[in-house]
Design a protein around this motif. Structure first.
Motif, mmCIF file in Angstrom:
data_model
loop_
_atom_site.group_PDB
_atom_site.id
_atom_site.type_symbol
_atom_site.label_atom_id
_atom_site.label_comp_id
_atom_site.label_asym_id
_atom_site.label_seq_id
_atom_site.Cartn_x
_atom_site.Cartn_y
_atom_site.Cartn_z
ATOM 1 N N GLY A 76 14.082 -11.052 24.510
ATOM 2 C CA GLY A 76 12.781 -10.395 24.687
ATOM 3 C C GLY A 76 11.842 -11.187 25.589
ATOM 4 N N THR A 78 9.111 -13.088 24.664
ATOM 5 C CA THR A 78 8.329 -14.198 24.104
ATOM 6 C C THR A 78 9.024 -15.547 24.299
ATOM 7 O OG1 THR A 78 9.192 -13.682 21.898
ATOM 8 C CG2 THR A 78 7.045 -12.764 22.469
ATOM 9 N N ASP A 81 12.499 -16.466 23.109
ATOM 10 C CA ASP A 81 13.646 -15.725 23.660
ATOM 11 C C ASP A 81 14.283 -16.536 24.776
ATOM 12 O OD1 ASP A 81 13.554 -13.264 22.108
ATOM 13 O OD2 ASP A 81 11.628 -12.914 23.078
ATOM 14 N N ARG A 119 6.752 -10.113 30.742
ATOM 15 C CA ARG A 119 7.714 -9.015 30.874
ATOM 16 C C ARG A 119 8.643 -9.238 32.064
ATOM 17 N NH1 ARG A 119 3.100 -4.857 28.935
ATOM 18 N NH2 ARG A 119 3.862 -4.551 26.815
ATOM 19 N N MET A 122 11.905 -10.876 31.429
ATOM 20 C CA MET A 122 13.044 -10.061 30.987
ATOM 21 C C MET A 122 13.876 -9.534 32.150
ATOM 22 S SD MET A 122 11.609 -8.064 27.645
ATOM 23 C CE MET A 122 10.343 -7.078 28.452
ATOM 24 N N SER A 137 14.740 0.412 25.034
ATOM 25 C CA SER A 137 13.482 -0.229 25.441
ATOM 26 C C SER A 137 13.592 -0.865 26.828
ATOM 27 C CB SER A 137 13.085 -1.281 24.394
ATOM 28 O OG SER A 137 14.095 -2.258 24.267
ATOM 29 N N ALA A 151 20.749 -7.315 22.751
ATOM 30 C CA ALA A 151 19.533 -7.478 21.956
ATOM 31 C C ALA A 151 19.879 -7.642 20.475
ATOM 32 C CB ALA A 151 18.635 -6.262 22.135
ATOM 33 N N GLU B 185 5.216 -6.857 22.198
ATOM 34 C CA GLU B 185 5.504 -8.279 22.384
ATOM 35 C C GLU B 185 5.054 -8.785 23.763
ATOM 36 O OE1 GLU B 185 9.804 -8.674 21.512
ATOM 37 O OE2 GLU B 185 9.141 -10.374 20.320
#
Lengths: 250, 250
Positions: A76, A78, A81, A119, A122, A137, A151, B185
């Motif tokens: 993710g 954060t 991750d 973001r 990612m 997502s 995930a 998030e």
């Protein structure tokens, strides 16, 4: 025993929330069954913390040992991750902004301010990896060599796995049939062992459960040959009857 | 970062029924919480098949790496219960009839015919091990060095663990507090990372869940100092409010 081709897999569950007991893993069983449906056998599972060195060491050990490795968790936006960068480190490749992943996410965040640096993390993928798409997502996982990074959220993991299943080259799926009865394991043990010896290609297990009235045991026959599994199930049923029990087939 | 004594544990779940996805493990979370209550941290979990060589190799690797090792599964009377003899092999000791275990079981089976060879197998224990008592179904587990061998049936495993808890020398338990909110998030990530950097002794995790209306995230603060955990929880709550969210403390 005949020589049978077996294709193996290891699942690496990455996440402090599983290790602390806060969250119950829900991916193992889904993945084990999904892999079996394409002829791949889950042979080991490891649950490890969100620690880069541990991820690197574990991945390098298991990718050499098993045909396929699957990871769940840690992809993710954060700070905790760290799966992607850790896998890149394990393979000794760079962790770079991936154009395809960037475009997928950029198309979603129509307001550029929403596509913030967190973001954009990612969209960073190890060099040389192919994407594993995320229809839930969007933020993708990836495949690098024999390692598939997915995930941790079950709904997303499942969608990702359905998308990559066709990339796997498996062998024969394992068929599984169960005979339940209420005899104690200690009464069944001798005869069950004899049946196991008569069917060395099969894997016969005995699993007691508690909580109902008296002991209830599941006698499980696993193997790739429907005929042989059927024969063993018949032998187990006969055994249960001969000992005064009532076999229930499921 | 201050130097803090950490006592580590690894759980080895032994059983084809877990690896095949037939049975959902229910011991990890219980054990993780139970260990934490006596100041021992679960650092790794492995799920492996009922294969002697795999058990030997795994046990010898993890007993050198972690302060404590716990195993679940494979100590019953049937042919697929091979944990005891495998652990004996890992330690290079004999797997012998244990007088204390024999007496416990013999006292239960008042009709000697019921105490058959399969059940007598459960009285075999590696040489030099001490018993782990089983108040539910009597057949004991054992402790050999830093390895604790327990049953796989949750009710029995739990009773066994409660009986051995006092043998463990732990350090400080990890306290865990959560702040829930409905912000994505990607919006929280930057501020959360800053809070993590300001509290290097803590472990701050972000865990999204899906299924409800909109994203819901659990922001979890873990650490051994109640004061510091409290401060970080306050900072996380403030962050959530500053981003327009409503923090819910649990």
């Amino acid at each position: 025993m005949t020589e049978e081709k077996i294709v193996t897999a290891c699942l690496v569950i990455i996440g402090n929330e599983i290790l602390s007991g806060r969250t119950q893993d829900a991916n193992l069983a889904y993945l084990a069954k999904g892999l079996n449906s394409v002829g791949v056998r889950m042979r080991e599972v490891r649950v490890i913390p969100d620690v880069c060195d541990t991820i690197v060491e574990t991945i390098n050990e298991v990718r050499a040992k098993f045909d396929y490795v699957f990871t769940t968790g840690g992809i993710g936006p954060t700070h905790d991750d760290i799966t992607g960068e850790s896998i890149a480190k394990a393979f000794g490749v760079k962790h770079l902004l991936n154009a395809e992943a960037y475009n997928i996410l950029a198309a979603h965040y129509t307001n550029p301010a929403d596509f913030n640096p967190a973001r954009q993390r990612m969209a960073h993928i190890p060099e040389g990896a192919t994407l594993v798409y995320n229809p839930v997502s969007l933020a993708p996982g990836f495949q690098l060599g024999n390692v598939f990074v997915m995930a941790g959220v079950p709904k997303i993991m499942q969608a990702m796995f359905e998308g990559i299943k066709d990339r796997l080259s498996g062998a024969l799926p394992v068929l599984q049939r169960s005979v339940f009865c209420s005899l104690p394991e200690g009464v069944i043990a001798k005869g069950l062992e004899e049946i196991q010896h008569a069917h060395p290609d099969l894997d016969i297990g005995s699993y007691p459960t508690y909580g109902g009235p008296g002991p209830r045991v599941g006698l499980v026959v696993r193997g790739t040959s429907e005929t042989e599994v059927g024969r063993a199930v018949e032998a187990v049923s006969k055994l249960v009857k001969s000992l005064g029990g009532e076999p229930v087939l499921e």
